[in-house]
Each structure stands twice: as C-alpha cells, then as structure tokens.
Write an enzyme that holds these catalytic residues in place. Structure first.
Site, PDB file in Angstrom:
ATOM      1  N   GLU A  56      37.800  12.344  58.040  1.00  0.00           N
ATOM      2  CA  GLU A  56      36.834  13.132  58.001  1.00  0.00           C
ATOM      3  C   GLU A  56      35.376  12.545  57.876  1.00  0.00           C
ATOM      4  OE1 GLU A  56      34.970  17.699  57.114  1.00  0.00           O
ATOM      5  OE2 GLU A  56      37.289  17.239  56.662  1.00  0.00           O
ATOM      6  N   THR A  57      35.561  11.688  56.803  1.00  0.00           N
ATOM      7  CA  THR A  57      34.190  10.988  56.634  1.00  0.00           C
ATOM      8  C   THR A  57      33.886  10.114  57.547  1.00  0.00           C
ATOM      9  OG1 THR A  57      34.960  10.584  54.167  1.00  0.00           O
ATOM     10  CG2 THR A  57      33.284   9.002  55.110  1.00  0.00           C
TER      11      THR A  57
END
Length: 136
Positions: A56-57
């Site tokens: 997700e980062t």
C-alpha cells in the site's frame, strides 16, 4: 534514479518503524524495500501484514506522484496473495500502474526476496484527489 524532492518527507512513522527504503518513485512505477528483521510474526517469518503495508505504501506513493504535492490520495482497496515465506534478508517491492484515471488508480505490487523469487502479489486501488484549478 533520483527521488522527487517531496519523497524524502512522504514516508510515514509506520514506514520508518518498518525500515522502508525508497529506491524509485514515479506515477507509473515505485520501488522500495523493507528488512525482514523486525517485521516478523511470532514464528520468525515475514508478517503478511507487513506485505500489505509495503504494497500500500508503494502504490500510494505512485498515486501521490500522479496527483502532485497539492493533491491527496487514499488507499481504498487492497488484495494480497502470499506465495512463499521468508525469514531473513529484504522484501523488495515494485508497484506498477495498471490503470490511472481521473479519480481512481490501480497498481499491481510484486514483492520478492533478494533472489528475485515472488513472495506476494498485491493489487492496490487508490482514490485520487487532484488539486482544483484555484489551488494551483
């Protein structure tokens, strides 16, 4: 490849705690890695939640590169399939844009070990809030 100037300030407290290292950031491709050490579950293997954090980062940073420093992005969906385990070394991630539209973007994130073996495949969709014309 050099990182955009804003990328030095983009990683969150969680990213720092997990040892994220950014290598490349663009709207279409973002690359980074995290150490296995310190990011394991109770049995000494890389934690599946750490895969989701890394995926997700990386996707969110690509989304942010798309909208620019005056924009806002939110992760709205993540799916991760874990293929194999790892006990040491680094987990390397590459987020590649699959679709970037006006308000949504989707990235495929491939996580691999140092030998290039796939550990996890994730798909992350982000909401894209571009700056209004009066904000620019």
């Amino acid at each position: 490849m050099s990182l955009p100037e804003w990328a030095a300030f983009a990683p969150s407290a969680l990213d720092h705690k997990m040892g994220l290292e950014l290598i490349e950031v663009s709207a279409t491709r973002t690359v980074g890695r995290m150490p296995v050490q310190g990011n394991t579950q109770p049995f000494g293997y890389w934690h599946g939640g750490a895969s989701c954090v890394l995926a997700e980062t990386l996707a969110s940073l690509s989304a942010f590169a798309e909208v620019g420093p005056s924009g806002v992005v939110f992760g709205i969906d993540i799916n991760a399939t874990h293929h194999r385990s790892i006990r040491d070394g680094w987990v390397n991630g590459v987020a590649t844009a699959l679709f970037v539209g006006g308000r949504l973007g989707t990235w495929e994130v491939v996580l691999s070990n140092d030998a290039g073996e796939r550990l996890c495949t994730a798909r992350v969709t982000c909401a894209l809030q571009r700056p209004s014309r009066r904000d620019t």
